[in-house]
Write a protein that holds these residues in place. Structure first.
Motif, PDB file in Angstrom:
ATOM      1  N   ARG A 159      39.684  36.525  38.176  1.00 43.90           N
ATOM      2  CA  ARG A 159      39.000  35.649  39.135  1.00 43.90           C
ATOM      3  C   ARG A 159      39.299  34.193  38.815  1.00 43.90           C
ATOM      4  O   ARG A 159      39.318  33.789  37.655  1.00 43.90           O
ATOM      5  CB  ARG A 159      37.482  35.857  39.070  1.00 43.90           C
ATOM      6  CG  ARG A 159      37.007  37.267  39.357  1.00 43.90           C
ATOM      7  CD  ARG A 159      35.528  37.351  39.016  1.00 43.90           C
ATOM      8  NE  ARG A 159      35.029  38.714  39.057  1.00 43.90           N
ATOM      9  CZ  ARG A 159      34.214  39.180  40.008  1.00 43.90           C
ATOM     10  NH1 ARG A 159      33.818  38.384  40.984  1.00 43.90           N
ATOM     11  NH2 ARG A 159      33.789  40.426  39.967  1.00 43.90           N
ATOM     12  N   ARG A 216      36.515  32.595  48.187  1.00 46.51           N
ATOM     13  CA  ARG A 216      37.500  33.643  48.408  1.00 46.51           C
ATOM     14  C   ARG A 216      38.641  33.063  49.221  1.00 46.51           C
ATOM     15  O   ARG A 216      38.472  32.045  49.916  1.00 46.51           O
ATOM     16  CB  ARG A 216      36.877  34.847  49.123  1.00 46.51           C
ATOM     17  CG  ARG A 216      36.373  34.545  50.517  1.00 46.51           C
ATOM     18  CD  ARG A 216      35.540  35.675  51.103  1.00 46.51           C
ATOM     19  NE  ARG A 216      35.036  35.283  52.423  1.00 46.51           N
ATOM     20  CZ  ARG A 216      34.063  35.914  53.077  1.00 46.51           C
ATOM     21  NH1 ARG A 216      33.451  36.954  52.532  1.00 46.51           N
ATOM     22  NH2 ARG A 216      33.674  35.500  54.279  1.00 46.51           N
ATOM     23  N   HIS A 224      38.416  40.368  54.850  1.00 48.06           N
ATOM     24  CA  HIS A 224      37.537  40.473  53.695  1.00 48.06           C
ATOM     25  C   HIS A 224      36.984  41.874  53.485  1.00 48.06           C
ATOM     26  O   HIS A 224      35.871  42.043  53.001  1.00 48.06           O
ATOM     27  CB  HIS A 224      36.403  39.459  53.799  1.00 48.06           C
ATOM     28  CG  HIS A 224      36.908  38.061  53.860  1.00 48.06           C
ATOM     29  ND1 HIS A 224      37.696  37.525  52.872  1.00 48.06           N
ATOM     30  CD2 HIS A 224      36.791  37.107  54.812  1.00 48.06           C
ATOM     31  CE1 HIS A 224      38.032  36.289  53.205  1.00 48.06           C
ATOM     32  NE2 HIS A 224      37.493  36.020  54.369  1.00 48.06           N
ATOM     33  N   TRP A 234      40.069  27.318  50.353  1.00 47.20           N
ATOM     34  CA  TRP A 234      39.232  28.463  50.022  1.00 47.20           C
ATOM     35  C   TRP A 234      38.090  28.556  51.026  1.00 47.20           C
ATOM     36  O   TRP A 234      37.620  27.536  51.545  1.00 47.20           O
ATOM     37  CB  TRP A 234      38.624  28.318  48.630  1.00 47.20           C
ATOM     38  CG  TRP A 234      39.592  28.361  47.497  1.00 47.20           C
ATOM     39  CD1 TRP A 234      40.316  27.320  46.985  1.00 47.20           C
ATOM     40  CD2 TRP A 234      39.937  29.504  46.710  1.00 47.20           C
ATOM     41  NE1 TRP A 234      41.091  27.740  45.934  1.00 47.20           N
ATOM     42  CE2 TRP A 234      40.874  29.082  45.733  1.00 47.20           C
ATOM     43  CE3 TRP A 234      39.542  30.849  46.719  1.00 47.20           C
ATOM     44  CZ2 TRP A 234      41.424  29.956  44.790  1.00 47.20           C
ATOM     45  CZ3 TRP A 234      40.080  31.714  45.768  1.00 47.20           C
ATOM     46  CH2 TRP A 234      41.014  31.267  44.823  1.00 47.20           C
ATOM     47  N   GLU A 252      35.387  32.889  42.117  1.00 48.65           N
ATOM     48  CA  GLU A 252      36.024  33.737  43.118  1.00 48.65           C
ATOM     49  C   GLU A 252      35.308  35.082  43.185  1.00 48.65           C
ATOM     50  O   GLU A 252      35.106  35.760  42.178  1.00 48.65           O
ATOM     51  CB  GLU A 252      37.497  33.954  42.774  1.00 48.65           C
ATOM     52  CG  GLU A 252      38.240  34.759  43.822  1.00 48.65           C
ATOM     53  CD  GLU A 252      39.718  34.914  43.527  1.00 48.65           C
ATOM     54  OE1 GLU A 252      40.424  35.515  44.363  1.00 48.65           O
ATOM     55  OE2 GLU A 252      40.168  34.447  42.453  1.00 48.65           O
ATOM     56  N   GLN A 253      34.919  35.461  44.415  1.00 55.81           N
ATOM     57  CA  GLN A 253      34.289  36.757  44.665  1.00 55.81           C
ATOM     58  C   GLN A 253      34.763  37.271  46.019  1.00 55.81           C
ATOM     59  O   GLN A 253      34.245  36.867  47.056  1.00 55.81           O
ATOM     60  CB  GLN A 253      32.762  36.640  44.641  1.00 55.81           C
ATOM     61  CG  GLN A 253      32.039  37.947  45.004  1.00 55.81           C
ATOM     62  CD  GLN A 253      32.366  39.077  44.055  1.00 55.81           C
ATOM     63  OE1 GLN A 253      32.196  38.945  42.853  1.00 55.81           O
ATOM     64  NE2 GLN A 253      32.868  40.186  44.580  1.00 55.81           N
ATOM     65  N   PRO A 254      35.787  38.137  46.018  1.00 56.20           N
ATOM     66  CA  PRO A 254      36.265  38.679  47.296  1.00 56.20           C
ATOM     67  C   PRO A 254      35.236  39.594  47.931  1.00 56.20           C
ATOM     68  O   PRO A 254      34.179  39.891  47.357  1.00 56.20           O
ATOM     69  CB  PRO A 254      37.522  39.464  46.882  1.00 56.20           C
ATOM     70  CG  PRO A 254      37.851  39.014  45.503  1.00 56.20           C
ATOM     71  CD  PRO A 254      36.553  38.611  44.878  1.00 56.20           C
TER      72      PRO A 254
END
Length: 313
Positions: A81, A67, A72, A169, A29-31
């Motif tokens: 994460r 994400r 975003h 996702w 996970e990387q917003p």
């Protein structure tokens, strides 16, 4: 200017045999915003991204950032994460999940073992456990790679999430921009092109029940592209839609023609002739392409069920 996905759809370019190849998917996970090369041009530490790319090279593991659907704007560094790992080879399929406060922990994973289907390092390094939730739908939305992925993928991800579908996702890259929106369904690793919400809902329900939806399917990521096309052709010919029962056990030949052997868990075998052709007329392979291309296509020429006496041939 026409979008690459619009042109591909209008020319009825086949999607079978076009999925990205990976025996194991590792998702972090990387917003926030993503760049063209997500691991090194997002808000993930680029040095970490380069190290992860190097660690995964040649192992069968494909790393992608994920994400939640929605806006975003960069929310800052996430405290916790989500991490997933999924092995997609039939007979050994698994999906495991974990959380981390420090993504540098991923460098402690045994990537070669993960690619081979051994999840023990995912448990010891990250405390990973079997995923008990719904199957995952990963929708490619990275407009920095191709605008079609954002223009078509983001609305699909939002529609699925708004309709109550869990496990949705956004993901950085699944290949094949011209088939947008593209979606990967885990744990079984089947990718879909020109995806619509009803197809993905059916695919997710099928995955939960242990079945594969072949409508719009690009193939299973566990196989190289000739094998992807061959396996889907056998499913259709045999009326076999259970997940995990068909495996590509042999591929003879080289481009532009292969003889692919597909085996059922009950011992039945089929030999599938697959030919690589060029998609004509020339078309943009992505919206950013400076020149027109003739992307390779996988055409199934014949599906032949082998007699028991021919199984050893």
């Amino acid at each position: 200017m026409s979008r690459c996905a619009t042109v591909s759809r209008s020319l009825d370019e086949p999607v079978s045999g076009t999925a990205a190849t990976a025996t194991t998917w590792l998702l972090l996970e990387q917003p926030g915003p993503w760049g063209v090369q997500a691991l090194t041009s997002s808000h993930l530490d680029p040095a970490l991204g380069r190290a992860l790319e190097a660690a995964a090279e040649g192992t069968g593991v494909r790393i992608a950032l994920i994400r939640r659907p929605g806006r975003h704007a960069d929310p800052g560094r996430p405290a916790l994460r989500q991490v997933y790992a999924a092995h997609t080879v039939p007979g050994r399929v698994w999906l495991r999940s974990a959380t981390t406060r420090d993504p540098r922990q991923l460098l402690g994973l045994d990537f070669a073992a993960l690619g081979a289907g051994d999840h023990r390092s995912f448990a010891t390094v990250l405390g990973g456990r079997p995923h008990r939730g719904d199957p995952l739908a990963l929708v490619c939305t990275n407009g920095k790679r191709d605008r079609c992925c954002a223009l078509l993928g983001r609305p699909l991800a939002a529609e699925l999430a708004a309709s109550g579908v869990r496990g949705v996702w956004e993901v950085t890259h699944l290949g094949g921009h011209r088939f947008a929106p593209t979606v990967l369904v885990l744990p079984y690793g089947y990718a879909y092109g020109r995806a619509e919400a009803h197809t993905i809902k059916e695919a997710l329900h099928g995955a939960q029940e242990g079945h594969v939806v072949v409508e719009g399917c690009r193939g299973c990521s566990a196989w190289e592209r000739p094998g992807q096309a061959a396996e889907l052709a056998v499913r259709t010919a045999a009326g076999e839609y259970r997940a995990g029962v068909l495996s590509v056990v042999g591929t003879e030949g080289a481009a532009p023609r292969w003889e692919v052997t597909v085996q059922h868990a009950d011992g039945r075998r089929w030999r599938v002739t697959v030919a690589q052709g060029a998609s004509l007329p020339p078309r943009p392979e992505s919206c950013g392409a400076a020149v027109l291309g003739t992307p390779a296509r996988m055409d199934v020429l014949a599906v032949r069920k082998l007699r028991p006496t021919a199984l050893a041939s």
